[in-house]
Design a protein around this motif. Structure first.
Motif, PDB file in Angstrom:
ATOM      1  N   SER A   1      36.011  40.975  53.759  1.00 38.51           N
ATOM      2  CA  SER A   1      35.377  40.068  54.709  1.00 38.51           C
ATOM      3  C   SER A   1      34.157  39.377  54.089  1.00 38.51           C
ATOM      4  O   SER A   1      33.927  38.177  54.294  1.00 38.51           O
ATOM      5  CB  SER A   1      34.998  40.884  55.940  1.00 38.51           C
ATOM      6  OG  SER A   1      34.111  40.196  56.730  1.00 38.51           O
ATOM      7  N   ARG A   2      33.402  40.159  53.298  1.00 36.60           N
ATOM      8  CA  ARG A   2      32.204  39.598  52.680  1.00 36.60           C
ATOM      9  C   ARG A   2      32.570  38.428  51.741  1.00 36.60           C
ATOM     10  O   ARG A   2      31.924  37.382  51.748  1.00 36.60           O
ATOM     11  CB  ARG A   2      31.454  40.689  51.910  1.00 36.60           C
ATOM     12  CG  ARG A   2      30.000  40.352  51.644  1.00 36.60           C
ATOM     13  CD  ARG A   2      29.155  41.567  51.325  1.00 36.60           C
ATOM     14  NE  ARG A   2      29.774  42.455  50.353  1.00 36.60           N
ATOM     15  CZ  ARG A   2      30.089  43.730  50.573  1.00 36.60           C
ATOM     16  NH1 ARG A   2      29.833  44.286  51.741  1.00 36.60           N
ATOM     17  NH2 ARG A   2      30.646  44.452  49.634  1.00 36.60           N
ATOM     18  N   ILE A   3      33.612  38.645  50.943  1.00 35.11           N
ATOM     19  CA  ILE A   3      34.050  37.584  50.020  1.00 35.11           C
ATOM     20  C   ILE A   3      34.441  36.321  50.795  1.00 35.11           C
ATOM     21  O   ILE A   3      34.051  35.205  50.451  1.00 35.11           O
ATOM     22  CB  ILE A   3      35.262  38.076  49.178  1.00 35.11           C
ATOM     23  CG1 ILE A   3      34.827  39.145  48.187  1.00 35.11           C
ATOM     24  CG2 ILE A   3      35.931  36.917  48.444  1.00 35.11           C
ATOM     25  CD1 ILE A   3      35.992  39.902  47.542  1.00 35.11           C
ATOM     26  N   LEU A   4      35.187  36.528  51.881  1.00 35.47           N
ATOM     27  CA  LEU A   4      35.738  35.376  52.604  1.00 35.47           C
ATOM     28  C   LEU A   4      34.738  34.748  53.582  1.00 35.47           C
ATOM     29  O   LEU A   4      34.948  33.627  54.048  1.00 35.47           O
ATOM     30  CB  LEU A   4      37.033  35.771  53.322  1.00 35.47           C
ATOM     31  CG  LEU A   4      38.164  36.179  52.365  1.00 35.47           C
ATOM     32  CD1 LEU A   4      39.407  36.590  53.137  1.00 35.47           C
ATOM     33  CD2 LEU A   4      38.506  35.051  51.386  1.00 35.47           C
ATOM     34  N   GLN A   5      33.668  35.473  53.875  1.00 35.72           N
ATOM     35  CA  GLN A   5      32.592  34.840  54.640  1.00 35.72           C
ATOM     36  C   GLN A   5      31.663  34.061  53.724  1.00 35.72           C
ATOM     37  O   GLN A   5      31.151  33.016  54.079  1.00 35.72           O
ATOM     38  CB  GLN A   5      31.795  35.894  55.413  1.00 35.72           C
ATOM     39  CG  GLN A   5      32.493  36.313  56.700  1.00 35.72           C
ATOM     40  CD  GLN A   5      31.742  37.407  57.426  1.00 35.72           C
ATOM     41  OE1 GLN A   5      31.626  38.526  56.913  1.00 35.72           O
ATOM     42  NE2 GLN A   5      31.227  37.097  58.593  1.00 35.72           N
ATOM     43  N   LYS A   6      31.474  34.630  52.521  1.00 37.96           N
ATOM     44  CA  LYS A   6      30.630  33.922  51.545  1.00 37.96           C
ATOM     45  C   LYS A   6      31.231  32.579  51.173  1.00 37.96           C
ATOM     46  O   LYS A   6      30.513  31.613  50.972  1.00 37.96           O
ATOM     47  CB  LYS A   6      30.496  34.761  50.265  1.00 37.96           C
ATOM     48  CG  LYS A   6      29.279  35.661  50.237  1.00 37.96           C
ATOM     49  CD  LYS A   6      29.154  36.246  48.851  1.00 37.96           C
ATOM     50  CE  LYS A   6      28.060  37.286  48.793  1.00 37.96           C
ATOM     51  NZ  LYS A   6      28.054  37.972  47.499  1.00 37.96           N
TER      52      LYS A   6
END
Lengths: 290, 118
Positions: free
Chosen positions: A75-80
């Motif tokens: 999720s962090r990768i795709l929110q960034k």
């Protein structure tokens, strides 16, 4: 309908997994589609663009698409990279500034694409590449972007995103569309309905070959990119329908995937530590050109 | 010989980005007109920040379908291009010469009998 999303890396199995999601949902119409990420332990950021080809098709068929069970690291990768904003989830500030965020461009948005590259490739966490390398890279991305605008007939636009991997000294940049695919264009142009996707991609990679209609020469873009990649030590992947093509300095291969990728996606990976100057030994003069 | 007529590409298309076929066609139309009138032309790429093959195919490559190499060589020159963009233009011109000299059979070499299904 619940569809599982596996670990997705920027390789043939990653593209194949995305094509599999497309296959499993191909008949969905005014349905609810849940993309279940519980089996996804890693999602390479640039693969958001090809995944969106599937999502855009689903939304075009009036399906409600959602994502669930995403691990925090995914999720962090795709929110960034702002991909999850297409599901109305908040962005996370990319403090390392290594991301070229997910963005959808209209087919006529060449100018905005230029602004996007200027904005996200200058300085920041993207490494300071030599001026000529930056220019070659940008030119390559433009050739790909323009190919998509000219050939794809994608009604939902062009999807792009990129990621810098500092430890590997690599930038991946991916341009995808949900258009007709290389196969249909080449079949029509050559009047060869029996052609398959792999043959169509191979044909498109040959210098001078283009399906552009009208009395114009063309077909140079991909050849120029291959020449650049060869010197740079990078890689290009072209995925369209059942065809998967990869080119690097050491290897050129094409293979058939098990499933049908719903459009075309080109991923270009470059070595950011490249110090080649790319100039010819003797400079061309105007009178040498014509 | 009088000074060549300068076509400032960035001014003509109203942008530093030489990327679209439409803008390439606009440049082509001006060059075509002037070559027909027997004028000498200098195409200036000053202030152009992005140049791609698609644009050059239309703006310049297309000339080889309408004029002889001799006419183009005698009447046209370019200025304001960096060394690597000169190389790009050279690719475009060589490709265009090949295309128009061999137009009808361009694809035939690749055409072969096949009947695959996916």
């Amino acid at each position: 309908m619940i569809v599982s999303v596996d670990t997705i890396k920027s390789d043939s199995s990653g593209f194949s997994s995305i094509a599999d999601i497309s296959f499993k949902t191909k008949d969905a119409w005014i349905d609810s589609i849940e993309l279940d990420f519980s089996s996804c332990s890693f999602f390479e950021a640039n693969m958001a663009a090809p995944l969106y080809t599937v999502i855009s098709r689903l939304r075009n068929d009036l399906n409600i698409v959602s994502v669930t069970n995403m691990r925090p690291e995914v999720s962090r990768i795709l929110q960034k990279n702002k991909f999850l904003s297409v599901f109305n989830q908040p962005d996370i500030t990319d403090s390392n500034q290594t991301t070229l965020p997910f963005k959808i461009f209209k087919l006529s948005a060449g100018d905005q694409f230029n602004d996007y590259l200027d904005n996200y490739m200058k300085g920041k966490g993207i490494p300071s590449m030599s001026q000529v390398l930056t220019k070659r890279f940008k030119q390559s991305l433009f050739e790909i972007f323009l190919n998509a605008t000219i050939h794809s007939q994608s009604e939902s636009g062009i999807f792009v995103c990129g990621q810098f991997y500092p430890k590997k000294h690599r930038i991946d940049f991916t341009i995808a569309d949900a258009g007709v695919g290389i196969l249909e264009n080449v079949q029509k142009y050559l009047r060869k309905p029996g052609l398959d996707s792999c043959e169509a991609i191979e044909w498109a990679m040959i210098e001078g070959n283009t399906t552009k209609t009208g009395n114009h020469p063309g077909g140079l873009g991909l050849k120029l990119i291959k020449d650049f990649i060869q010197i740079n030590g990078g890689k290009i992947q072209v995925v369209s329908r059942f065809g998967y093509y990869e080119f690097s300095a050491n290897d050129e291969s094409v293979r058939k995937m098990n499933n049908d990728f719903p459009g075309t996606c080109i991923n270009i990976e470059i070595n950011t530590e490249d110090k080649n100057n790319y100039y010819l030994k003797s400079e061309l003069r105007s009178e040498d050109i014509f | 010989m009088t000074d060549p007529i300068k076509i400032k590409v960035a001014d003509l298309i109203g942008s530093p980005l030489c990327i679209s076929i439409e803008d390439g066609q606009k440049v082509y139309n001006k060059i075509e007109l002037l070559i027909k009138e027997g004028k000498h032309i200098s195409i200036s790429f000053e202030n152009v920040s992005m140049l791609v093959s698609t644009f050059l195919n239309t703006a310049i490559g297309q000339l080889y379908g309408s004029f002889t190499e001799d006419a183009i060589r005698a009447q046209l020159k370019v200025e304001g291009l960096s060394a690597d963009d000169m190389e790009l233009l050279k690719h475009v011109v060589d490709n265009a010469k090949k295309y128009y000299s061999n137009k009808n059979s361009y694809d035939e070499a690749w055409l072969k009998e096949d009947n695959h299904e996916e």
